[in-house]
Design an enzyme around this catalytic site. Sequence first.
Site, PDB file in Angstrom:
ATOM      1  N   GLU A 188       0.809  -1.217   0.000  1.00 17.95           N
ATOM      2  CA  GLU A 188       0.000   0.000   0.000  1.00 17.95           C
ATOM      3  C   GLU A 188       0.853   1.284   0.000  1.00 17.95           C
ATOM      4  O   GLU A 188       0.707   2.144   0.854  1.00 17.95           O
ATOM      5  CB  GLU A 188      -0.964   0.000   1.190  1.00 17.95           C
TER       6      GLU A 188
ATOM      7  N   GLU B  33      -4.603  -8.888   1.115  1.00 17.95           N
ATOM      8  CA  GLU B  33      -5.328  -8.497   2.330  1.00 17.95           C
ATOM      9  C   GLU B  33      -6.823  -8.503   2.038  1.00 17.95           C
ATOM     10  O   GLU B  33      -7.250  -8.017   0.997  1.00 17.95           O
ATOM     11  CB  GLU B  33      -4.935  -7.097   2.824  1.00 17.95           C
TER      12      GLU B  33
END
Length: 901
Positions: A436, A511
Amino acid sequence: MKFNSLFFVLIFVFFTSVVHAQRTIDKIDKDWRFAFGGAIGTNEDYGFSSAYFSYLAKAGFGDGPASSKFDDRSWQRIQLPHDWMTQLIFSPNASPSHGYKAGGKGFANHSIGWYRKNIFIPKADKGKIISIKFDGVFRNSKVWLNGFYLGNEESGYNSFNYDVTPYVNYGKENVLTVRVNATEEEGWFYEGAGIYRDVYLVKTNPIHIKDDGIFITPQLNKALTHSEVNIKNIITNDGASHQKITVENTLYDPNGTLLKNVDTIVAIGKVLSDISIPLSISVDNPQLWDTDNPLLYSLQTKIYDNNHVLLDSTSEHFGIRSIFMDPTKGFFLNGKHIKLKGTNNHQSHAGVGTALNEGMIYYRLQKLKAMGSNAYRGSHYPLSPVFLDACDRLGILVIEENRLMGINPMHLRNVRKMIERDYNHPSIFSWSIGNEEWMIEGNNKGVEIADYIQNYIQTLDSSRYMTAGLSNGFKVGMSSNIQVMGYNYLGNGDIQDHYEHHQLQPSMGTEEGSTFATRGIYKTDSLKQYESAYDRKPRPSFYSIEEGWYYYAKREYLSGVFFWTGFDYRGEPTPYSWPSVTSYFGMMDLCGFPKDDYYYLQSWWQSKPMLHILPHWNWVGSESKNIKVVTYSNLDEVELFLNGHSLGKKEMPINSHLYWNVPYQKGVLSAAGYRNGNIVLRDSVVTSGPVDHLDLQLENDSLSQSKGIYVVKVKALDKFGYFVPDAKNSFTIKNSSQYKILGVGNGDPTSHAPENYDTIYQQKVLNFRKLDSTLHFVINSFSANNSCIFTIYTDSSFKVKTIMLNGKMIHSKSTGIFEVSNELLKKENSIRIVSYDRNVKLGEQNSHTLRMIIQQKIKLKENQLSLFNGLAQIIIQSEQLPKLESVKTKNVFTLSIGDVK
C-alpha cells in the site's frame, strides 16, 4: 610490495595456531543488563558522546555506557528477547498506532534503551574470527565491544552481524554494549522496542563458509520423479595464506539417510575475498515438502585444509518442492492445485509484545494451522529466522515482505539481506516488494521503482514469485507491472475487471476482511468500545470474512487470500481510539483465544468435521426476546435444539453458515451436525451460574513446551463445570521463584493493566551538589502507590557514612540496595549523603564517581489479573513443567505456580 609481503607474513603467523579451529554458534540471550537512557541530552543519557574524544572521534573511545569501565551494577537484569515497551504504562498522549504505550515520540525518557553484557572469550580462541550476530533490534541500534564502535543498523527488522576479532580481550570478560533508539517509528502498528530477537556469538576459522553463504535451489521435473539440487557455496578467506582446501557437501534425506557426498578441491589465495563454488546433486524419487507433510532434507557443508583437518562445518535444511502460479488456474504446489488460505499478522502478543521467543512462535503458528490456515503473510517486514524455521517445519507457505520500497543502496541492501538470509526456506513462495505505497503505487513512479526492484530480485532469486499488496483501484500504476497482483481489499477496486484486462498476470488477495470483533461480545457497545463478534461488513464498501472467502473461493484464477488478521495486535485500535489500545481485526484476540470468525474459516479451510454454535447462552433480562443463533460447520446438515426441543434441521450451504432466531430461555442450546444422514458432532452453549472455580489448562503442545514456554489458559467455570462466558472476576497470582512469568493478558482491547509483574522504571540522579563532606541533591518523587528501591553503587575508595531522606536517616552502611517506604516521599525530596571521603568526584562519565540510580519497581496489588469474558492467559518460562493450582477462599481466587509457601 615490501609492506604487502610483511602483511602476509604477519597474517600467516597470526593464524597458524588456529588451523584446527571449527565453527561454534552460541546463543547469548541470558544475563543482560538494561536501563533507559534519554533522548534530550547527554546528561540524561549517562554522558554518552560527551567526552572530548568520543566514539566517532577515535577508535576505542566509547564513552558513557559504551565504555568497558562503565558501572552498570544498578541496571535491571533481563533476558532476551526483550521488548521494553511491555514495561511501560499506557498514555492517551502516546501514539495510537503503537497502542498508546508511553514510549517513542514524545517520551524521551523511555525512547532510548541501553543494553550491556559481559562475554568471556578464552585465550584458546585467539586466531579465530569472532563475530556477534543480531536477528533484529528495534530500532536504530548502535553497538560497541570494549568501547570500540562496531556500527549502526537503522531498521528494526534487519538481521546484522559485526566482526569483533580485533577488539577482543582474550582470557578476559568483554563488554558488549547496544544503544537502541526507538524514538522514530517504522510502521503504523505496534513495533515494541529493544533487542527483541536472538543474539549469537559466532567463532570460525579464518577460512570459513560465509554467513548466509549456502544457496540451495532444488529443481523438480514435471513428473516429480527427479530433482536436481543446485548448490552454491561461498567461502570466505579472512586472513589465511594461499593453500588448497576441500569443500565437502553431504546430502541427507528427511529420514537422516546419507544420499550423496561431493568433494570439491579449490585454491584459496586472496585475503579478505570470497570464492563461489557451484555444484549439483541428483535426487531420484524425492520426498516432497508440502503443507501436509513438510519433509526437510539437510545439506552439511565442511571445509578441510591440505592435511584434511576440519576448518568449518555448517548445516542447512531445505525442502524439495515446486511452486507454480497460473494466471487462470491459481496456485499449484508440487503439481497439485491448492488454495492459499492465509492470514496477515504482526509480531506482537499479549504480555510479551514483540519479544516472541521460539516457543511463542510455535504456539501462534499452531493456532493458525488448527484453523486450517496453510499460508502466512509477514506484515509488513522480514520475519525472524526462527519464525521461518518454524514455518518450514509446520508446513506453512509464506509471503515475506520488504519494509520500504526504493532503489537506492539502503533500500536494495535491505532487500538483498532479506533474500540472502532466507533463501533456503521452502516455506517462502513469494517476495513482496511493498504494501500500500499510496504515494507511488498508482503512478509511473511506482511502475519504475517496482520494475527496478523486481529486476534486482531476479538477479538474487529467480525461483520465487514477486508481489506487492496494492490498494489503489487495481487499474493503473504498479498493478500493471507487478509479477503477481496482490489485491488489498475487494472494496478498493474491481478485481474481476482487472483480471479481464490482465489475464497473463497471476493474482491473489494479499489483504481481505479488516472486520471488527471483540471476543465473547455479541452486542456492539460503543461506550465501552466493544464490537459484536457476529461476522459483518466493517464498512459498507468492504466485505465480511464470509463474503471475502466466498468471493475468492469461487474464482479459480485467484490463488487464494490472506485475511487481515490472524491475531489482534497492539495499535491501530480501529474503529475507536483511546481507551482502546489494540486492534479488533483478528480471528483471534491478542492472547490467541479464538473469536467466532475463527470457526467460520475452520469450517471451510480444513476437512476434519467441525461444528460451532454462537452466541453464548447467558442472556439474563432478555427472556422471550429473539437471539440470533449461528452455526458454522462443514457437515451436510445442522439441527438446532433448545432444552431438548428441535428448532429445525437445515442444509449447510457451501462456504456459508446457518442461523435461527431463537426466543431466549435459559437452559441448553445445542446443535447436531449430520453427514450422510448420521449425527457426527454435537456442540452446545449452556446458561451458566456464577464462577465457582478457575480451570487451568496448558494450551500449547509439547513442541512449543520443549522450547521452555508454557501458555496457561485460565477459564472460569461454574459449580457444574460449565464455562462462564461473561465472567470478569479478578484473581491473584502467586509465583514461586523457580518460574518466570513472561507476561499476562486477557484479550480485552481496552485493558490498561500491566503486562508483566517485574516492571522497573529508573530515574537517574544527575544534579549533585557538594556541600563540604555532604553530597546534596533534589529528585522528583515517585507515585505513592508504588514502592521505590534506592540503589547506590560506588567504587571501593568512596565510603558512605549516612543517607538521609527528607531529614530522616534511612541508611548507615557503606554501599548497597536500600528500600524506602513511600510514606517518606514528598513532591520534592531531598537526599543528603554524608561521606567519609571529602575528595569524591561527581558526574556520570567517570567510573570512579558516586553513581546513584533510583529504581521504581512496580508491584501490582498482589499480582492481580482479571478475566475477560471468562478467559485470561499467563505465559511461563521454565525448564520444567510448572505445577499449577487454583484455590477459592471466601470468593477470592488464587492461582499458584509452583510450590508457593
